[in-house]
Motif scaffolding. Structure first.
Motif, mmCIF file in Angstrom:
data_model
loop_
_atom_site.group_PDB
_atom_site.id
_atom_site.type_symbol
_atom_site.label_atom_id
_atom_site.label_comp_id
_atom_site.label_asym_id
_atom_site.label_seq_id
_atom_site.Cartn_x
_atom_site.Cartn_y
_atom_site.Cartn_z
ATOM 1 N N GLY A 224 0.799 -1.223 0.000
ATOM 2 C CA GLY A 224 0.000 0.000 0.000
ATOM 3 C C GLY A 224 0.828 1.267 0.000
ATOM 4 N N ASN A 225 2.140 1.171 0.223
ATOM 5 C CA ASN A 225 2.992 2.371 0.207
ATOM 6 C C ASN A 225 3.568 2.606 -1.191
ATOM 7 N N VAL A 226 3.849 3.869 -1.476
ATOM 8 C CA VAL A 226 4.334 4.238 -2.809
ATOM 9 C C VAL A 226 5.846 4.028 -2.872
ATOM 10 N N VAL A 227 6.327 3.520 -4.015
ATOM 11 C CA VAL A 227 7.736 3.193 -4.186
ATOM 12 C C VAL A 227 8.243 3.759 -5.513
ATOM 13 N N MET A 228 9.570 3.888 -5.605
ATOM 14 C CA MET A 228 10.239 4.140 -6.878
ATOM 15 C C MET A 228 11.210 2.995 -7.115
ATOM 16 N N VAL A 240 2.418 1.903 -6.412
ATOM 17 C CA VAL A 240 2.055 1.439 -5.072
ATOM 18 C C VAL A 240 2.229 -0.075 -5.021
ATOM 19 N N ILE A 241 2.803 -0.554 -3.903
ATOM 20 C CA ILE A 241 3.003 -2.002 -3.753
ATOM 21 C C ILE A 241 1.648 -2.699 -3.664
ATOM 22 N N LYS A 242 1.447 -3.673 -4.545
ATOM 23 C CA LYS A 242 0.187 -4.418 -4.549
ATOM 24 C C LYS A 242 0.296 -5.671 -3.690
ATOM 25 N N ASN A 243 1.354 -6.446 -3.896
ATOM 26 C CA ASN A 243 1.585 -7.613 -3.039
ATOM 27 C C ASN A 243 3.033 -8.055 -3.136
ATOM 28 N N ARG A 244 3.437 -8.915 -2.169
ATOM 29 C CA ARG A 244 4.805 -9.426 -2.093
ATOM 30 C C ARG A 244 4.783 -10.941 -2.237
ATOM 31 N N GLU A 245 5.693 -11.440 -3.063
ATOM 32 C CA GLU A 245 5.837 -12.887 -3.220
ATOM 33 C C GLU A 245 7.140 -13.304 -2.571
ATOM 34 N N LYS A 246 7.052 -14.123 -1.530
ATOM 35 C CA LYS A 246 8.254 -14.588 -0.843
ATOM 36 C C LYS A 246 8.649 -15.962 -1.375
ATOM 37 N N ALA A 265 6.362 -6.082 -12.110
ATOM 38 C CA ALA A 265 6.994 -6.771 -10.981
ATOM 39 C C ALA A 265 8.502 -6.568 -11.042
ATOM 40 N N THR A 266 9.128 -6.572 -9.870
ATOM 41 C CA THR A 266 10.584 -6.432 -9.788
ATOM 42 C C THR A 266 11.064 -7.085 -8.490
ATOM 43 N N ARG A 267 12.380 -7.161 -8.336
ATOM 44 C CA ARG A 267 12.943 -7.744 -7.115
ATOM 45 C C ARG A 267 12.837 -6.770 -5.952
ATOM 46 N N GLN A 268 12.899 -7.333 -4.772
ATOM 47 C CA GLN A 268 12.791 -6.503 -3.570
ATOM 48 C C GLN A 268 13.957 -5.522 -3.466
ATOM 49 N N GLY A 269 15.153 -5.938 -3.878
ATOM 50 C CA GLY A 269 16.320 -5.061 -3.788
ATOM 51 C C GLY A 269 16.245 -3.849 -4.681
ATOM 52 N N ASN A 270 15.358 -3.877 -5.686
ATOM 53 C CA ASN A 270 15.232 -2.752 -6.620
ATOM 54 C C ASN A 270 14.183 -1.733 -6.194
ATOM 55 N N VAL A 271 13.530 -1.958 -5.047
ATOM 56 C CA VAL A 271 12.398 -1.119 -4.642
ATOM 57 C C VAL A 271 12.835 -0.168 -3.525
ATOM 58 N N PHE A 272 12.441 1.099 -3.656
ATOM 59 C CA PHE A 272 12.788 2.141 -2.678
ATOM 60 C C PHE A 272 11.492 2.829 -2.255
ATOM 61 N N ILE A 273 11.104 2.689 -0.988
ATOM 62 C CA ILE A 273 9.875 3.325 -0.480
ATOM 63 C C ILE A 273 10.081 4.836 -0.431
ATOM 64 N N ILE A 274 9.176 5.600 -1.050
ATOM 65 C CA ILE A 274 9.329 7.062 -1.066
ATOM 66 C C ILE A 274 8.157 7.793 -0.422
ATOM 67 N N GLY A 275 7.170 7.058 0.095
ATOM 68 C CA GLY A 275 6.050 7.764 0.708
ATOM 69 C C GLY A 275 5.088 6.838 1.419
ATOM 70 N N GLN A 276 4.273 7.461 2.279
ATOM 71 C CA GLN A 276 3.255 6.730 3.040
ATOM 72 C C GLN A 276 1.971 6.720 2.225
ATOM 73 N N GLY A 277 1.376 5.533 2.071
ATOM 74 C CA GLY A 277 0.176 5.441 1.244
ATOM 75 C C GLY A 277 0.532 5.747 -0.206
ATOM 76 N N SER A 278 -0.309 6.541 -0.846
ATOM 77 C CA SER A 278 -0.047 6.906 -2.246
ATOM 78 C C SER A 278 0.572 8.297 -2.376
ATOM 79 N N LYS A 279 0.943 8.921 -1.256
ATOM 80 C CA LYS A 279 1.500 10.273 -1.296
ATOM 81 C C LYS A 279 3.011 10.218 -1.036
ATOM 82 N N PRO A 280 3.839 10.592 -2.027
ATOM 83 C CA PRO A 280 5.294 10.573 -1.821
ATOM 84 C C PRO A 280 5.755 11.715 -0.924
#
Length: 311
Positions: A224-228, A240-246, A265-280
């Motif tokens: 649910g948080n916004v990422v780059m 926005v993160i939709k789901n995680r596959e472990k 979809a991308t790897r976890q190492g390529n994701v950078f959280i930039i905001g809470q919810g949908s607001k960066p």
């Protein structure tokens, strides 16, 4: 007959004499001395001597956008907080991006006057590696820039206001305990911060005040948080993160949905959280991280061509 016998005896005696002389020579022949042991000086000539000092232009990262005919070499980034292939040296920022200098020597003269700051600290190294989320400030011109990615994976110098230039977002690499049980965390840009909030875990993002070097907030790595995206083919896309596959023993996969509903979809190492919810928490460059198809880009160029003629 007697002469022939005497000749045979003489030949046999000569052969015995030759064999004896040969054996005697082999016994008295001096043995070759052992080869001398190599000196430390000669050893150092054959061994590697530290880091490479040069970088060929064709081997430089493609996102630097250097022309092939501009010379044989490219500026090799110094050792610093960002990887050599994931950074932008200051010389390229001042000369190629901002056009404040025309030549290599002009960049050096600007830096030596201490006009350029990275994350609030004066940097005079022409090949200092500035990277993702770094703030490049030039007080002489009252300008601040944040290094972000565009949707093609290239660095974009995004103009930032003075309030926004006072902080940066840092991805947490690991949270550990040091000597005497003191907790600390490591960030993606090589910082070590002691006594963090116990709720902060690896892959979370912290908001760092550049003046005090203290954590003023953090964002959990949650759905649910916004990422780059900072790596791979989707670099620069925002969603926005939709789901995680472990996957045990393998890479964790993150599914992201952008503002137009496109999912990737991308790897976890390529994701950078930039905001809470949908607001960066930081302002985004033009396009807001939404990647367009080739057809949409062609239509946009065509509309831009037709706009002046219609006016």
């Amino acid at each position: 007959m007697e002469r022939g016998k005497n000749r045979d005896k003489g030949e046999a005696g000569k052969q015995i004499l030759r064999a004896g002389l040969r054996d005697q020579l082999q016994r008295t022949k001096p043995t070759a001395p052992p080869p001398p042991s190599p000196s430390p000086f000669t050893q150092s000539l054959t061994m590697a001597r530290g880091l490479k000092k040069h970088l060929k232009r064709l081997n430089a990262p493609k996102h630097w956008m250097l022309d092939k005919l501009g010379g044989a070499f490219a500026p090799k980034p110094s050792s610093g907080p960002h990887k050599a292939r994931e950074c932008l040296p200051l010389i390229l920022i001042l000369r190629n991006k901002l056009k404040y200098a025309l030549t290599y020597r002009e960049v050096i003269s600007i830096l030596m006057q201490r006009h350029v700051l990275v994350d609030g600290k004066v940097r005079t190294d022409k090949t200092y590696p500035a990277g993702f989320m770094d703030i490049v400030s030039i007080p002489k011109t009252n300008e601040n820039f944040r290094l972000l990615y565009d949707t093609k994976g290239r660095f974009r110098l995004h103009s930032a206001r003075d309030e926004e230039a006072k902080y940066k977002l840092c991805k947490v690499r690991a949270v550990q305990f040091g000597k005497k049980g003191i907790p600390y965390l490591n960030t993606y840009d090589g910082r070590t911060i002691r006594y963090p909030d116990p709720l902060i875990k690896a892959n979370d993002t912290i908001k760092l005040d550049l003046e005090t070097n203290k954590i003023t907030g953090h964002i959990k790595f949650d759905v649910g948080n916004v990422v780059m995206v900072t790596g791979g083919r989707n670099r620069g896309r925002v969603g926005v993160i939709k789901n995680r596959e472990k996957h045990k023993g393998s890479f964790e996969t993150i599914h992201v949905t952008d503002a137009l509903g496109h999912e990737f979809a991308t790897r976890q190492g390529n994701v950078f959280i930039i905001g809470q919810g949908s607001k960066p928490w930081v302002s985004l460059p033009k396009g807001r991280g939404i990647k367009k198809t080739i057809i949409e880009e062609a239509q946009k160029r065509q509309e831009a061509k037709e706009a002046p003629t219609a006016a």
